[in-house]
Design an enzyme around this catalytic site. Structure first.
Site, PDB file in Angstrom:
ATOM      1  N   HIS A  69      -2.119  -1.417   8.861  1.00 16.61           N
ATOM      2  CA  HIS A  69      -1.940  -0.385   7.837  1.00 16.61           C
ATOM      3  C   HIS A  69      -2.218  -0.903   6.437  1.00 16.61           C
ATOM      4  CE1 HIS A  69      -0.612   2.010  11.101  1.00 16.61           C
ATOM      5  NE2 HIS A  69       0.020   2.921  10.397  1.00 16.61           N
ATOM      6  N   GLU A  85      11.582  -8.080  10.678  1.00 11.12           N
ATOM      7  CA  GLU A  85      10.319  -8.771  10.447  1.00 11.12           C
ATOM      8  C   GLU A  85      10.490 -10.241  10.061  1.00 11.12           C
ATOM      9  OE1 GLU A  85      11.211  -5.905   9.023  1.00 11.12           O
ATOM     10  OE2 GLU A  85       9.949  -4.463  10.078  1.00 11.12           O
ATOM     11  N   ARG A  98      -7.481  -1.061  13.683  1.00 10.73           N
ATOM     12  CA  ARG A  98      -6.301  -1.486  14.466  1.00 10.73           C
ATOM     13  C   ARG A  98      -6.597  -1.449  15.965  1.00 10.73           C
ATOM     14  NH1 ARG A  98      -2.529   3.694  15.053  1.00 10.73           N
ATOM     15  NH2 ARG A  98      -3.962   5.244  14.228  1.00 10.73           N
ATOM     16  N   ARG A 137      -5.368   1.714   9.333  1.00  7.30           N
ATOM     17  CA  ARG A 137      -4.867   2.735  10.238  1.00  7.30           C
ATOM     18  C   ARG A 137      -5.943   3.753  10.617  1.00  7.30           C
ATOM     19  NH1 ARG A 137      -2.961   7.940  10.102  1.00  7.30           N
ATOM     20  NH2 ARG A 137      -1.274   8.359  11.572  1.00  7.30           N
ATOM     21  N   ASP A 156       2.015   8.632   4.588  1.00  2.45           N
ATOM     22  CA  ASP A 156       3.260   7.857   4.540  1.00  2.45           C
ATOM     23  C   ASP A 156       3.612   7.452   3.107  1.00  2.45           C
ATOM     24  OD1 ASP A 156       3.939   8.035   7.152  1.00  2.45           O
ATOM     25  OD2 ASP A 156       3.332   6.004   7.714  1.00  2.45           O
ATOM     26  N   PHE A 159       5.262  -5.180   5.470  1.00  3.31           N
ATOM     27  CA  PHE A 159       6.417  -5.884   6.042  1.00  3.31           C
ATOM     28  C   PHE A 159       6.091  -7.344   6.377  1.00  3.31           C
ATOM     29  CE2 PHE A 159       7.038  -1.381   7.709  1.00  3.31           C
ATOM     30  CZ  PHE A 159       7.733  -0.990   6.582  1.00  3.31           C
TER      31      PHE A 159
END
Lengths: 277, 326
Positions: B119, B68, B20, B177, B127, B93
């Site tokens: 991610h 989104e 990222r 990530r 998460d 998303f």
């Protein structure tokens, strides 16, 4: 508006209603109700309000029109053809294999279409993106987006409503074709929209309510939009689904069904009668 | 096939940077050279590392809030007035929640929208399953006209961002990530649609994308000790796939293992298998997540537990070589 100008727009509206009926009859399927309710809106935009050039569909300075309620494309096709974007005869190819006039708009096929729509709820975001882009570049182009009232059930419309107000997109004009009907019935029975004007106001929009079949009122409303600053504007156009065709008016059953050849002939006669009156 | 040159010592002193960061740094570089580039974020600006772009080019950063679907279509509208928008949010998303917007408005409309899909994979970690994109490759590569790229490390991600802006059409860039080994250099060649040999070998070809490229290199090293010569192909462009390199390698080695940090169904391995069953039907084994959701845990625990390791790749190689013998 001058009487002559009004008569001109009304004459075009009648021609477009004729096109809608004959092209849907030729196609054997399609959406008459929500096309007929939006005729005066489209006529006002393309024959009075918008800056555009049918001879140069890619003209950078043109205003943009997004049909968020993509299923009403017959009224847009008929309007574009009458405006000169493509031959009127091509309207008879609606929904046919290989036609540029797809069942829902395909921007890659037909000049004059700005976006491919049909999955409801997306148009206002597309229009906002365009309006935002024009703002970023300091350009004066305006963006118009026609939504169905049933379409307002889609959550994304309200995401876009928040975004457009946040970015103060006063170059964006939403239009709600408030014909009160959707496939499963009256909008108030399917999912309550009222108080609709208050909703838009609460989202930070200037709200203008008009008779959506009165071209003078519509043109005046678009004028008010052009003079509103720091806020996007929405015109809630009160309309009748199936307007102009007695058998289709206020009938949810004519949302997505084409008239057969006999009925179409009868309707065209009815419309001609209207013209003679 | 000749292997491209990588970082010299990738085994003991390899540097680790999240991909990222490559996305964020790539955008800042691109913003400096291309004034049409705009970046959209949905309340995950720092997480996606696009805060650097926002701070460098504030007038070209568009915050959309947690919306989104709206963001994807805003990007569509921006592209229609000449911008090159990069939609930036988590993969679940931007490819999941906004899939219809991506399919119908962006791809069907042939619009020049770039999707920074962050991610990606199970290595998202604690998460948990809601935020671990494991279906994104499958659901984006089936959309006509879509380009889907999964870079293997920081430098490759920077190059992918650069290249995406040169493509006239929708592109999905999938990155992760966690810190991952930097195995390429700024000078390692990269071309959209081209796979590269990262390690040559003759018994089997391991074809991988993303973080699984490093695991595959480790697997090849382990297998060398067993007398197995494994070729490793880095295949960042999932679509359009480098059919020629994949087919040639399959024919030369006679067996293929794919490795991806994604569901085995419909994703990268499936894309390779589609090519091979038509052009070079050799035995194939696919390494990936086996049709289950992830869960919370450390990235290492999860990669281990869901079979996304060099050991798992090596095991698949042994399997496929058994099949090859038959």
């Amino acid at each position: 508006m001058e009487e002559k100008a009004r008569q001109r727009l009304e004459a075009i509206a009648l021609t477009i209603r004729r096109h809608i009926i004959s092209m849907l009859a030729a196609a054997g399927s399609g959406h008459p109700g929500g096309s007929l309710s939006a005729v005066e809106i489209l006529v006002s935009l393309y024959f009075e309000v918008m800056r555009h050039d049918p001879g140069n569909p890619a003209w950078e300075e043109r205003d943009r029109f997004i049909l968020s309620k993509g299923h009403a494309c017959p009224v847009v096709y008929a309007t574009l053809a009458e405006a000169g974007y493509f031959p009127v005869e091509e309207l008879q190819t609606l929904r046919a294999f290989g036609s540029r006039l797809q069942g829902h708009p395909d921007r890659k096929k037909l000049p004059g279409l700005e976006a491919s729509t049909g999955s409801l709820g997306q148009g206002l975001s597309i229009a906002s993106g365009m309006a935002l882009g024009f703002k970023m570049d300091g350009k004066s182009n305006r963006v118009y987006c026609l939504m169905g009232d049933g379409e307002l059930d889609e959550g994304q419309i309200w995401e876009a409503a928040m975004t457009a107000a946040h970015y103060k997109l006063d170059n964006l004009c939403g239009i709600v074709d408030r014909n009160g009907l959707q496939i499963d019935g009256w909008t108030c029975d399917v999912k309550s929209l009222e108080p609709l004007a208050d909703k838009w106001r609460a989202f930070g929009w200037n709200v203008i309510e008009v008779d959506g079949h009165n071209v003078c009122d519509l043109v005046r409303a678009f004028g008010r939009f052009r003079h509103s600053h720091f806020k996007p504007a929405v015109i809630i156009a009160h309309t009748v689904k199936g307007k102009g065709v007695k058998s289709m008016e206020n009938e949810a059953g004519w949302h997505g069904k084409a008239p057969g050849p006999d009925l179409a002939a009868q309707i065209l006669e009815e419309l001609d009668g209207g013209e003679r009156r | 096939m000749t292997a491209v040159s990588l970082v010299e010592n990738i085994w003991t002193e390899v540097e680790k940077i999240p991909t990222r960061f490559g996305y964020g740094d790539g955008l800042v570089e691109l913003g400096g050279t291309n004034p049409n580039v705009v970046v959209l974020g949905a309340d995950l600006t720092s997480s996606l590392r696009v805060d650097r772009f926002r701070d460098t080019f504030p007038e070209r950063f568009i915050q959309t809030g947690i919306a989104e679907q709206d963001m994807m279509n805003l990007a569509a509208g921006l592209s229609l007035v000449g911008k090159i928008p990069f939609v930036s949010t988590y993969g679940v998303f931007c490819t999941g929640r906004a899939w219809d917007q991506l399919r119908t408005t962006v791809a069907y409309g042939g619009l020049n929208v770039k999707v920074g899909s962050g991610h990606g994979g199970i290595s998202v970690g604690p998460d948990g399953a809601t935020h671990q994109a494991l279906e994104d490759i499958a659901i984006t590569r089936t959309i006509p006209g879509m380009t889907v790229i999964v870079p293997c490390d920081y430098h490759e991600t920077v190059k992918v961002v650069r290249a995406a802006a040169e493509i006239d059409g929708p592109v999905v860039i999938r990155f992760g990530r966690e810190k991952v080994p930097v195995i390429t250099t700024p000078d390692t060649p990269f071309e959209v649609g081209k796979a590269q040999v990262f390690r040559d070998g003759s018994d089997v070809t391991i074809i991988a994308c993303g973080v699984m490229v490093y695991e595959s290199l480790k697997a090849a090293r382990m297998l060398e000790d067993e007398g197995i010569s494994a070729r490793v192909l880095n295949c960042p462009t999932v679509k359009p796939m480098d059919i020629m390199t994949v087919v040639d390698s399959a024919q030369e080695t006679g067996a293929v293992v794919t490795a991806e940090e994604h569901q085995v169904m419909g994703g990268f391995g499936s894309a390779v298998a589609e090519v091979l069953c038509r052009h070079a039907p050799v035995p194939v084994r696919t390494v990936g997540v086996q049709d289950v959701f992830g869960q919370s845990g450390s990235p290492e625990e999860l990669m281990e537990s869901y079979g996304l390791t060099a050991q798992a790749v090596a095991g698949a190689v042994r399997d496929v070589l058994e099949m090859k013998k038959r």
